[in-house]
Design a protein around this motif. Sequence first.
Motif, PDB file in Angstrom:
ATOM      1  N   ALA A   1      91.582  42.692 -33.308  1.00  0.00           N
ATOM      2  CA  ALA A   1      92.393  43.532 -34.202  1.00  0.00           C
ATOM      3  C   ALA A   1      91.788  43.588 -35.604  1.00  0.00           C
ATOM      4  O   ALA A   1      91.705  44.660 -36.223  1.00  0.00           O
ATOM      5  CB  ALA A   1      93.826  43.014 -34.249  1.00  0.00           C
ATOM      6  N   VAL A   2      91.348  42.455 -36.112  1.00  0.00           N
ATOM      7  CA  VAL A   2      90.732  42.414 -37.444  1.00  0.00           C
ATOM      8  C   VAL A   2      89.414  43.182 -37.444  1.00  0.00           C
ATOM      9  O   VAL A   2      89.134  43.958 -38.365  1.00  0.00           O
ATOM     10  CB  VAL A   2      90.531  40.953 -37.911  1.00  0.00           C
ATOM     11  N   THR A   3      88.618  42.990 -36.414  1.00  0.00           N
ATOM     12  CA  THR A   3      87.338  43.704 -36.309  1.00  0.00           C
ATOM     13  C   THR A   3      87.558  45.209 -36.292  1.00  0.00           C
ATOM     14  O   THR A   3      86.854  45.962 -36.982  1.00  0.00           O
ATOM     15  CB  THR A   3      86.575  43.260 -35.049  1.00  0.00           C
ATOM     16  N   GLN A   4      88.538  45.664 -35.531  1.00  0.00           N
ATOM     17  CA  GLN A   4      88.821  47.095 -35.462  1.00  0.00           C
ATOM     18  C   GLN A   4      89.312  47.620 -36.809  1.00  0.00           C
ATOM     19  O   GLN A   4      88.935  48.714 -37.229  1.00  0.00           O
ATOM     20  CB  GLN A   4      89.844  47.407 -34.372  1.00  0.00           C
ATOM     21  N   ALA A   5      90.136  46.859 -37.496  1.00  0.00           N
ATOM     22  CA  ALA A   5      90.616  47.274 -38.813  1.00  0.00           C
ATOM     23  C   ALA A   5      89.446  47.400 -39.794  1.00  0.00           C
ATOM     24  O   ALA A   5      89.393  48.349 -40.586  1.00  0.00           O
ATOM     25  CB  ALA A   5      91.647  46.283 -39.340  1.00  0.00           C
ATOM     26  N   GLN A   6      88.498  46.473 -39.730  1.00  0.00           N
ATOM     27  CA  GLN A   6      87.331  46.534 -40.601  1.00  0.00           C
ATOM     28  C   GLN A   6      86.475  47.760 -40.286  1.00  0.00           C
ATOM     29  O   GLN A   6      85.988  48.438 -41.197  1.00  0.00           O
ATOM     30  CB  GLN A   6      86.501  45.261 -40.462  1.00  0.00           C
ATOM     31  N   ARG A   7      86.300  48.036 -39.004  1.00  0.00           N
ATOM     32  CA  ARG A   7      85.518  49.214 -38.609  1.00  0.00           C
ATOM     33  C   ARG A   7      86.194  50.505 -39.070  1.00  0.00           C
ATOM     34  O   ARG A   7      85.536  51.431 -39.537  1.00  0.00           O
ATOM     35  CB  ARG A   7      85.333  49.237 -37.092  1.00  0.00           C
ATOM     36  N   THR A   8      87.496  50.545 -38.931  1.00  0.00           N
ATOM     37  CA  THR A   8      88.245  51.735 -39.357  1.00  0.00           C
ATOM     38  C   THR A   8      88.126  51.927 -40.863  1.00  0.00           C
ATOM     39  O   THR A   8      87.922  53.050 -41.342  1.00  0.00           O
ATOM     40  CB  THR A   8      89.714  51.623 -38.927  1.00  0.00           C
ATOM     41  N   GLN A   9      88.247  50.846 -41.596  1.00  0.00           N
ATOM     42  CA  GLN A   9      88.121  50.916 -43.053  1.00  0.00           C
ATOM     43  C   GLN A   9      86.734  51.421 -43.450  1.00  0.00           C
ATOM     44  O   GLN A   9      86.596  52.271 -44.337  1.00  0.00           O
ATOM     45  CB  GLN A   9      88.383  49.545 -43.668  1.00  0.00           C
ATOM     46  N   LYS A  10      85.704  50.926 -42.799  1.00  0.00           N
ATOM     47  CA  LYS A  10      84.337  51.362 -43.098  1.00  0.00           C
ATOM     48  C   LYS A  10      84.169  52.845 -42.746  1.00  0.00           C
ATOM     49  O   LYS A  10      83.527  53.594 -43.497  1.00  0.00           O
ATOM     50  CB  LYS A  10      83.334  50.512 -42.314  1.00  0.00           C
ATOM     51  N   LEU A  11      84.758  53.273 -41.629  1.00  0.00           N
ATOM     52  CA  LEU A  11      84.681  54.676 -41.233  1.00  0.00           C
ATOM     53  C   LEU A  11      85.334  55.579 -42.285  1.00  0.00           C
ATOM     54  O   LEU A  11      84.802  56.631 -42.625  1.00  0.00           O
ATOM     55  CB  LEU A  11      85.346  54.890 -39.877  1.00  0.00           C
ATOM     56  N   VAL A  12      86.453  55.154 -42.815  1.00  0.00           N
ATOM     57  CA  VAL A  12      87.138  55.929 -43.855  1.00  0.00           C
ATOM     58  C   VAL A  12      86.248  56.039 -45.092  1.00  0.00           C
ATOM     59  O   VAL A  12      86.147  57.108 -45.706  1.00  0.00           O
ATOM     60  CB  VAL A  12      88.509  55.295 -44.187  1.00  0.00           C
ATOM     61  N   GLN A  13      85.592  54.957 -45.460  1.00  0.00           N
ATOM     62  CA  GLN A  13      84.695  54.986 -46.613  1.00  0.00           C
ATOM     63  C   GLN A  13      83.524  55.949 -46.391  1.00  0.00           C
ATOM     64  O   GLN A  13      83.200  56.764 -47.266  1.00  0.00           O
ATOM     65  CB  GLN A  13      84.146  53.584 -46.895  1.00  0.00           C
TER      66      GLN A  13
ATOM     67  N   LEU B   1      80.826  61.386 -47.083  1.00  0.00           N
ATOM     68  CA  LEU B   1      80.337  62.615 -46.448  1.00  0.00           C
ATOM     69  C   LEU B   1      81.127  63.834 -46.931  1.00  0.00           C
ATOM     70  O   LEU B   1      80.540  64.886 -47.215  1.00  0.00           O
ATOM     71  CB  LEU B   1      80.414  62.488 -44.923  1.00  0.00           C
ATOM     72  N   GLN B   2      82.445  63.683 -47.035  1.00  0.00           N
ATOM     73  CA  GLN B   2      83.268  64.798 -47.520  1.00  0.00           C
ATOM     74  C   GLN B   2      82.935  65.139 -48.977  1.00  0.00           C
ATOM     75  O   GLN B   2      82.882  66.311 -49.354  1.00  0.00           O
ATOM     76  CB  GLN B   2      84.751  64.461 -47.380  1.00  0.00           C
ATOM     77  N   LYS B   3      82.725  64.110 -49.780  1.00  0.00           N
ATOM     78  CA  LYS B   3      82.402  64.310 -51.190  1.00  0.00           C
ATOM     79  C   LYS B   3      81.135  65.146 -51.347  1.00  0.00           C
ATOM     80  O   LYS B   3      81.033  65.980 -52.241  1.00  0.00           O
ATOM     81  CB  LYS B   3      82.225  62.952 -51.872  1.00  0.00           C
ATOM     82  N   HIS B   4      80.189  64.924 -50.449  1.00  0.00           N
ATOM     83  CA  HIS B   4      78.922  65.648 -50.498  1.00  0.00           C
ATOM     84  C   HIS B   4      78.913  66.866 -49.576  1.00  0.00           C
ATOM     85  O   HIS B   4      77.854  67.446 -49.337  1.00  0.00           O
ATOM     86  CB  HIS B   4      77.763  64.708 -50.159  1.00  0.00           C
ATOM     87  N   LYS B   5      80.112  67.216 -49.097  1.00  0.00           N
ATOM     88  CA  LYS B   5      80.293  68.405 -48.255  1.00  0.00           C
ATOM     89  C   LYS B   5      79.390  68.395 -47.013  1.00  0.00           C
ATOM     90  O   LYS B   5      78.855  69.430 -46.611  1.00  0.00           O
ATOM     91  CB  LYS B   5      80.102  69.680 -49.055  1.00  0.00           C
ATOM     92  N   VAL B   6      79.245  67.212 -46.439  1.00  0.00           N
ATOM     93  CA  VAL B   6      78.460  67.072 -45.210  1.00  0.00           C
ATOM     94  C   VAL B   6      79.421  67.155 -44.026  1.00  0.00           C
ATOM     95  O   VAL B   6      80.319  66.324 -43.906  1.00  0.00           O
ATOM     96  CB  VAL B   6      77.707  65.724 -45.179  1.00  0.00           C
ATOM     97  N   PRO B   7      79.251  68.175 -43.187  1.00  0.00           N
ATOM     98  CA  PRO B   7      80.138  68.268 -42.017  1.00  0.00           C
ATOM     99  C   PRO B   7      79.898  67.082 -41.087  1.00  0.00           C
ATOM    100  O   PRO B   7      78.756  66.653 -40.893  1.00  0.00           O
ATOM    101  CB  PRO B   7      79.727  69.576 -41.345  1.00  0.00           C
ATOM    102  N   HIS B   8      80.966  66.558 -40.536  1.00  0.00           N
ATOM    103  CA  HIS B   8      80.847  65.428 -39.624  1.00  0.00           C
ATOM    104  C   HIS B   8      82.034  65.399 -38.664  1.00  0.00           C
ATOM    105  O   HIS B   8      83.068  66.016 -38.937  1.00  0.00           O
ATOM    106  CB  HIS B   8      80.761  64.113 -40.409  1.00  0.00           C
ATOM    107  N   ALA B   9      81.832  64.723 -37.589  1.00  0.00           N
ATOM    108  CA  ALA B   9      82.901  64.540 -36.597  1.00  0.00           C
ATOM    109  C   ALA B   9      82.904  63.081 -36.183  1.00  0.00           C
ATOM    110  O   ALA B   9      81.857  62.456 -36.045  1.00  0.00           O
ATOM    111  CB  ALA B   9      82.654  65.437 -35.384  1.00  0.00           C
ATOM    112  N   VAL B  10      84.076  62.546 -35.985  1.00  0.00           N
ATOM    113  CA  VAL B  10      84.220  61.169 -35.547  1.00  0.00           C
ATOM    114  C   VAL B  10      84.444  61.170 -34.038  1.00  0.00           C
ATOM    115  O   VAL B  10      85.335  61.866 -33.549  1.00  0.00           O
ATOM    116  CB  VAL B  10      85.410  60.485 -36.261  1.00  0.00           C
ATOM    117  N   VAL B  11      83.617  60.425 -33.352  1.00  0.00           N
ATOM    118  CA  VAL B  11      83.780  60.287 -31.899  1.00  0.00           C
ATOM    119  C   VAL B  11      83.806  58.814 -31.555  1.00  0.00           C
ATOM    120  O   VAL B  11      83.194  57.994 -32.241  1.00  0.00           O
ATOM    121  CB  VAL B  11      82.651  61.004 -31.110  1.00  0.00           C
TER     122      VAL B  11
END
Length: 107
Positions: free
Chosen positions: A78-90, A95-105
């Motif tokens: 659970a902690v590992t997944q929370a850390q991964r999710t937090q990193k993904l949000v960052q 990417l959004q700030k630099h207007k880079v299109p991306h998709a999360v899979v």
Amino acid sequence: MEAIQKQLMFCVAAYRQGESTAEQVSGLSDSDWKELYQLSGIHKLTPVVYETLRHSPDFCGKDTALLWTWRQESMIQAVTQAQRTQKLVQISGVLQKHKVPHAVVKG
């Protein structure tokens, strides 16, 4: 193994619906509980299965070492997944700030 796979699916379905699995998983042998733990680990569902089982009288009455291990592994995942999710949000924010299109899979 087929019976244990069904037990795993009962747990996942119960988790999704916010229910307990006490009725569906009663009567498992000690080796069945260990197999269910191993199968949940293979599929990275240890926290999901633990959460649905932790109040079940059949589960609570089992081998203390297995319960402790299951709980610890659930917390680690659970902690590992929370850390991964937090990193993904960052990363997504950069990417959004630099207007880079991306998709999360999920992979």
